[in-house]
Design a protein around this motif. Structure first.
Motif, mmCIF file in Angstrom:
data_model
loop_
_atom_site.group_PDB
_atom_site.id
_atom_site.type_symbol
_atom_site.label_atom_id
_atom_site.label_comp_id
_atom_site.label_asym_id
_atom_site.label_seq_id
_atom_site.Cartn_x
_atom_site.Cartn_y
_atom_site.Cartn_z
ATOM 1 N N ILE A 61 -0.030 4.190 1.038
ATOM 2 C CA ILE A 61 -0.379 4.979 1.971
ATOM 3 C C ILE A 61 0.279 4.688 3.274
ATOM 4 C CG2 ILE A 61 -2.408 6.023 3.010
ATOM 5 C CD1 ILE A 61 -3.881 6.026 0.474
ATOM 6 N N CYS A 62 -0.227 3.444 3.554
ATOM 7 C CA CYS A 62 0.095 2.844 5.044
ATOM 8 C C CYS A 62 1.062 1.696 4.977
ATOM 9 C CB CYS A 62 -1.001 2.607 5.803
ATOM 10 S SG CYS A 62 -1.879 0.857 4.852
ATOM 11 N N SER A 63 1.530 1.285 4.065
ATOM 12 C CA SER A 63 2.669 0.498 3.770
ATOM 13 C C SER A 63 2.419 -1.094 3.952
ATOM 14 C CB SER A 63 4.024 0.694 4.379
ATOM 15 O OG SER A 63 4.545 2.127 3.876
ATOM 16 N N GLU A 91 -7.908 9.508 4.222
ATOM 17 C CA GLU A 91 -6.446 9.189 4.371
ATOM 18 C C GLU A 91 -5.674 9.105 3.199
ATOM 19 O OE1 GLU A 91 -7.351 6.765 8.560
ATOM 20 O OE2 GLU A 91 -6.673 5.733 6.643
ATOM 21 N N TYR A 127 -0.323 10.936 4.818
ATOM 22 C CA TYR A 127 0.338 9.942 5.293
ATOM 23 C C TYR A 127 1.824 10.011 5.143
ATOM 24 C CZ TYR A 127 -3.091 7.167 7.831
ATOM 25 O OH TYR A 127 -4.009 6.973 8.823
ATOM 26 N N HIS A 135 -9.001 4.104 2.553
ATOM 27 C CA HIS A 135 -8.412 5.151 2.810
ATOM 28 C C HIS A 135 -9.086 6.214 2.442
ATOM 29 C CE1 HIS A 135 -4.949 3.534 4.911
ATOM 30 N NE2 HIS A 135 -4.581 2.550 4.003
ATOM 31 N N CYS A 155 0.865 -1.168 -0.044
ATOM 32 C CA CYS A 155 -0.049 -0.078 0.155
ATOM 33 C C CYS A 155 0.909 1.200 0.102
ATOM 34 C CB CYS A 155 -1.082 -0.083 1.461
ATOM 35 S SG CYS A 155 -2.030 1.401 1.267
#
Length: 728
Positions: free
Chosen positions: A184-186, A207, A212, A202, A182
Motif C-alpha cells: 500500500i505505502c511501500s 487506506e 493508494y 491501513h 508494504c
C-alpha cells in the motif's frame, strides 16, 4: 554471473536504471508473460500489451510500458507476487534468459541450469539447481509471507533496508536485514507481526490498494447533509471514526442543539461573544452558531487535522460564510457569494493544537468534544476563560464512565466507581468533579448549569466564577459517596477531618447489622451539589421555542421538572413573561423570577459583590436543591406484586409529603428525597397481588405499617440470598 552485482542496488536506483535503459525486449507469449521483472529492471504490468518482437542485448522496459496507465504494477516490489511460480520465473528473468519464449515455460524450470534466488543476495544464497531453488523459495520466502487482496508480500533479503553497521576491529560490516515491502505505502517492515498490524491499520483507515495505488480508481464524491438549516459536506465513511479524518455523528444532533441553546441564552446576557469549537471536524457546530446567531458571536473553529481544516473552509463557503485565516480574509470567499446576497458572518478557522490555542487566546464560550475523554484539555480551557463565561464538555468515553472499564475511570478521572442503578448520574457527577478540580487549580469556581447523560455521551455545562473564594466553595462540594451493595441505598459522606469509627452508621439502611461481611463501598470523589440551574434551563427552553428546535424541547422540560423536583402536572412555562430586563449600575441584565444567576451583560460592575451575593443566596437555597440520585421502580419491585403506574406512583409519593419527579437519566427512574425504606413501603402499599388479576390499584387493607416494613425487609433478604452479594 556479472549481472549479480546489480542486484545490490536499491529499489529506487533499480527503477532509475530501468527507465534509463530504453531498449526493446524480446517477445514472450501470453501464457508465459512475466508478472514481475528482475531487480535491475522495472516490473511490467500483467495487463500491458505484448510488445513487438525485436532483438535486444539486455532486458528492459520500452517507453510504452514505462508510461502504462496501470500504476499498480509499476509501484509493486518484486517480492509481492500472486503465485509461487511467479517467484520461480523471476530467477530466469534475473539471469537474462530471454533468448527464446520457451525459456520461461514451466518445463524449463526443471532444467539443469543453476539459478540464483531473486530475493537473496549472492553472498547469502548461491546459484543452485531448480528443485533446490523451488524448495528455498517455498520454505524461506513464501511460507512466511503476508497475504493481502490476493497478493503475497514475501520476505526480502535484498539490500533495501540496511541495518545499523557494526564495527569489527578496523572493518565496518553492514549487515542487511530481512524485511517486508508494504503493497500500500511501500514501507519496509522487519517483523511479520508488525507487518500484519501495519496492513490492519491501513484497512481500518480505509487506506486500501484502490486508494493508494490504482490510478484509475475515482475518488468517491463527498456527501452533503443538512441539519438545522445548515449544509455540511462530509467525507465518505463519515460515521466511522477509524476510516475518516472528519467524523460526523448524526446521533449527536441532540447534543449540538443543547449547546446551541446554551450559547443562545448566553448571548442574551452580553454580546458579542468569543466562541470556540475546539474540535471542529466538519465544523457543523460552529457553522450553526454563526449562521443563526449572526453578529452576536465571533466563532473560531479549530482542528489539528489538515484535511478537516480544508473541509471546514469548504463548508463555510457552502453556507455563504466568510473564512478568516490568520486574521486575513480569504479572497475566494467573495467570489462564491451570489449577486444580491449578503454575507451572513465571519468564521475564523485555525489549525492548531487545542491546548495551545486555549493558552494563547481568551474566550467567553468554549466547547470541548474530543473523541473520548476530555480531561487532557480541561486545564487549558480554564486558564484563559473569561469571568462568567461558559465551558461545555462532551465526554464520549462511556465505557469508563458507565463502570464497564473501571481501571480506565480510575486512570482518567481518579475515581473509584462500580455499576449501580444510578450509573448515568454517577457518570455526570464524575465529569463535573473533574471539571471542578481543573477550575479550582486555576483559582476559579464553577456553577453547574446542567448535566446530561444519555446513551452516547455525557454533556456538562458550567459557568465560570473567578476568584479563590469561589474556587474554595467549589472544592468543598467534591465528596465521597457511601453506597450499600445490598439494597442500593446511598448517601454522601459527611464533612469533617475526623475518622469515623463506623461509617456504616451514616447509611439509612440497616444492612451492615443484619448482613455478613462488608456491605458498603466508598465511591468517588464526586460532585455532591446540584446538577441543574432552573432559571437558565427556562431561558434555554425559550430559545429552543424561538429558533424552532422541536426535538430538544421535551428534554429541556424534563430537566426543568428534575431541577425543581416537582411532578410534570404542576409545571407551566411562560418564558417571555419570566424574562425581565433590569438596569443596575448602568448595566443591562436579564433575570428570571426563580434563578440566582444575575450576571453582568454590558458595562463594568464589581464582580466580587456579585459573586458574594450569589454565594450567600446559594447557602440559603441548599434545601431547595433537587435530591441527589434516583431509584429505579423496576429494580425495587416486590415479588408477587403488580406495581402501580409510574405517574400514579409519583402522585402517591407527593401525597406522602416527599419531593418527587422523573429523571432524564432513566425513563423508569424516580428522583425523590424519600429514603429507600419509605420508597419501598409506599410502593408495596399501592401494589396489588398478582393473583387478583390486576384490579384497581389501591391500599392493601390487610397490611399494617409494621407488617409492610417487615415484608419489605424480608423481600430484600430473599433477593440477597438468591443472588448473593451484588459486588459489581
Amino acid at each position: 554471473m556479472e549481472n549479480m552485482a546489480e542486484e545490490e542496488l536499491l529499489p529506487q536506483e533499480m527503477e532509475e536504471v530501468a527507465v534509463a535503459q530504453v531498449q526493446v525486449p524480446t517477445p514472450a507469449p501470453d501464457s508465459a508473460r512475466v508478472p514481475a521483472p528482475a531487480p535491475d529492471t522495472a516490473p511490467a504490468p500483467d495487463s500491458a500489451p505484448t510488445p513487438a518482437p525485436a532483438p535486444a542485448q539486455a532486458p528492459a522496459l520500452s517507453p510504452s510500458l514505462a508510461s502504462a496507465p496501470d500504476e499498480a504494477e509499476s509501484k509493486r516490489h518484486i517480492s509481492i507476487q500472486r503465485q509461487l511460480a511467479d517467484l520461480e520465473k523471476l530467477a530466469f528473468v534475473t539471469e537474462g534468459d530471454f533468448d527464446s519464449a520457451s525459456s520461461l515455460n514451466s518445463d524449463n524450470l526443471d532444467a539443469g541450469n543453476k539459478q540464483a534466488c531473486p530475493l537473496c543476495p549472492k553472498e547469502k544464497f548461491r546459484a543452485c539447481n531448480s528443485h533446490k531453488l523451488r524448495r528455498h523459495l517455498q520454505n524461506l520466502h513464501w511460507k512466511v509471507s503476508v497475504e493481502f487482496e490476493g497478493y503475497r508480500m514475501c520476505i526480502c533479503h535484498l539490500p533495501c533496508r540496511p541495518v545499523k553497521p557494526n564495527i569489527i576491529g578496523e572493518q565496518i560490516s553492514s549487515k542487511m536485514g530481512a524485511h517486508y515491502h508494504c503493497i500500500i505505502c511501500s514501507a519496509t517492515i522487519t517483523r511479520r507481526t508488525d507487518m500484519l498490524g501495519h496492513v490492519r491499520r491501513h484497512v481500518n483507515k480505509g487506506e486500501t490498494k484502490s486508494r493508494y495505488i490504482a490510478a484509475s480508481a475515482a475518488k468517491p464524491p463527498n456527501e452533503i447533509l443538512k441539519e438545522a438549516d445548515t449544509d455540511v459536506q462530509v467525507c465518505p465513511n463519515y460515521f466511522v471514526p477509524q476510516k475518516t479524518d472528519s467524523y460526523f455523528n448524526p446521533k449527536m444532533k441532540l447534543n449540538r442543539q443543547l449547546i446551541f441553546c446554551t450559547l443562545a441564552a448566553l448571548t442574551e446576557e452580553r454580546k458579542p461573544l468569543e466562541c470556540l469549537d475546539a474540535f471542529g471536524a466538519t465544523g457543523i457546530m460552529g457553522l450553526q452558531w454563526a449562521k443563526h446567531l449572526g453578529n452576536a458571536v465571533k466563532v473560531t473553529i479549530n482542528d489539528l487535522n489538515e484535511n478537516s481544516v480544508t473541509l471546514i473552509q469548504e463548508n463555510c463557503h457552502l453556507n455563504k460564510l466568510k473564512v478568516v485565516v490568520d486574521s486575513k480574509e480569504k479572497e475566494e470567499s467573495d467570489d462564491i457569494l451570489e449577486e444580491g446576497e449578503e454575507n451572513l458572518g465571519n468564521i475564523k478557522v485555525t489549525k492548531m493544537d487545542a491546548n495551545v490555542l486555549m493558552h494563547l487566546r481568551s474566550f467567553d464560550f468554549i466547547h470541548l468534544d474530543p473523541f473520548g475523554t476530555s480531561v487532557n484539555y480541561l486545564d487549558s480551557a480554564f486558564r484563559n476563560i473569561r469571568n462568567l463565561g461558559i465551558v461545555s464538555v462532551t465526554s464520549t468515553d462511556i465505557s469508563s464512565l458507565y463502570a464497564k472499564t473501571q481501571h480506565v475511570a480510575r486512570r482518567h478521572y481518579g475515581c473509584n466507581i462500580v455499576r449501580t442503578e444510578y450509573y448515568k448520574e454517577l457518570a455526570a457527577r464524575i465529569v463535573v468533579a473533574a471539571v471542578a478540580r481543573a477550575a479550582a487549580r486555576c483559582n476559579k469556581g464553577i456553577e453547574v448549569l446542567f448535566a446530561v447523560a444519555l446513551e452516547h455521551f455525557v454533556l456538562v455545562v458550567v459557568r465560570v466564577l473567578r476568584g479563590p473564594t469561589s474556587a474554595d466553595e467549589t472544592a468543598k462540594k467534591i465528596q465521597y459517596l457511601i453506597h450499600c451493595q445490598w439494597c442500593e441505598e446511598r448517601i454522601f459522606q459527611k464533612d469533617g477531618n475526623m475518622v469515623e469509627e463506623n461509617p456504616y452508621r451514616q447509611l439509612p439502611c440497616n444492612c451492615h447489622g443484619s448482613m455478613p461481611g462488608k456491605t458498603a463501598i466508598e465511591l468517588g470523589p464526586l460532585w455532591s451539589s446540584s446538577l441543574f440551574n432552573t432559571g437558565f434551563l427556562k431561558r434555554m427552553l425559550f430559545e429552543s421555542l424561538h429558533h424552532g428546535l422541536d426535538d430538544i424541547q421535551t428534554l429541556i422540560k424534563t430537566l426543568i421538572f428534575e431541577s425543581e423536583c416537582t411532578p410534570q402536572s404542576q409545571f407551566s412555562v411562560h418564558a417571555p413573561s419570566n424574562l425581565n430586563k433590569q438596569e443596575e449600575y448602568g448595566a443591562s441584565t436579564k433575570t428570571t423570577d426563580d434563578t440566582a444567576d444575575n450576571y453582568v451583560a454590558q458595562g463594568k460592575r464589581k464582580v466580587n459583590e456579585t459573586i458574594t451575593n450569589l454565594a450567600k443566596k446559594q447557602k440559603t437555597d441548599v434545601s431547595t436543591e433537587h435530591p441527589p440520585f434516583y431509584y429505579n421502580i423496576h429494580r425495587h419491585s416486590i415479588k408477587g406484586m403488580n406495581m402501580p403506574k409510574l405517574k400514579k406512583f409519583l402522585c402517591y409519593l407527593s401525597q406522602a409529603g416527599f419531593r418527587v419527579s422523573r429523571t432524564h437519566f432513566d425513563p423508569m427512574g424516580v428522583r425523590t428525597d424519600a429514603p429507600l425504606m419509605q420508597f419501598k413501603s409506599i410502593l408495596l402499599k399501592y401494589s396489588t397481588p398478582t393473583y387478583t388479576g390486576g384490579h384497581s390499584e389501591g391500599h392493601v387493607q390487610s397490611a399494617s405499617e409494621d407488617t409492610v416494613a417487615d415484608r419489605v425487609e424480608m423481600s430484600v433478604n430473599d433477593k440477597a440470598e438468591a443472588s448473593g452479594c451484588r459486588r459489581w
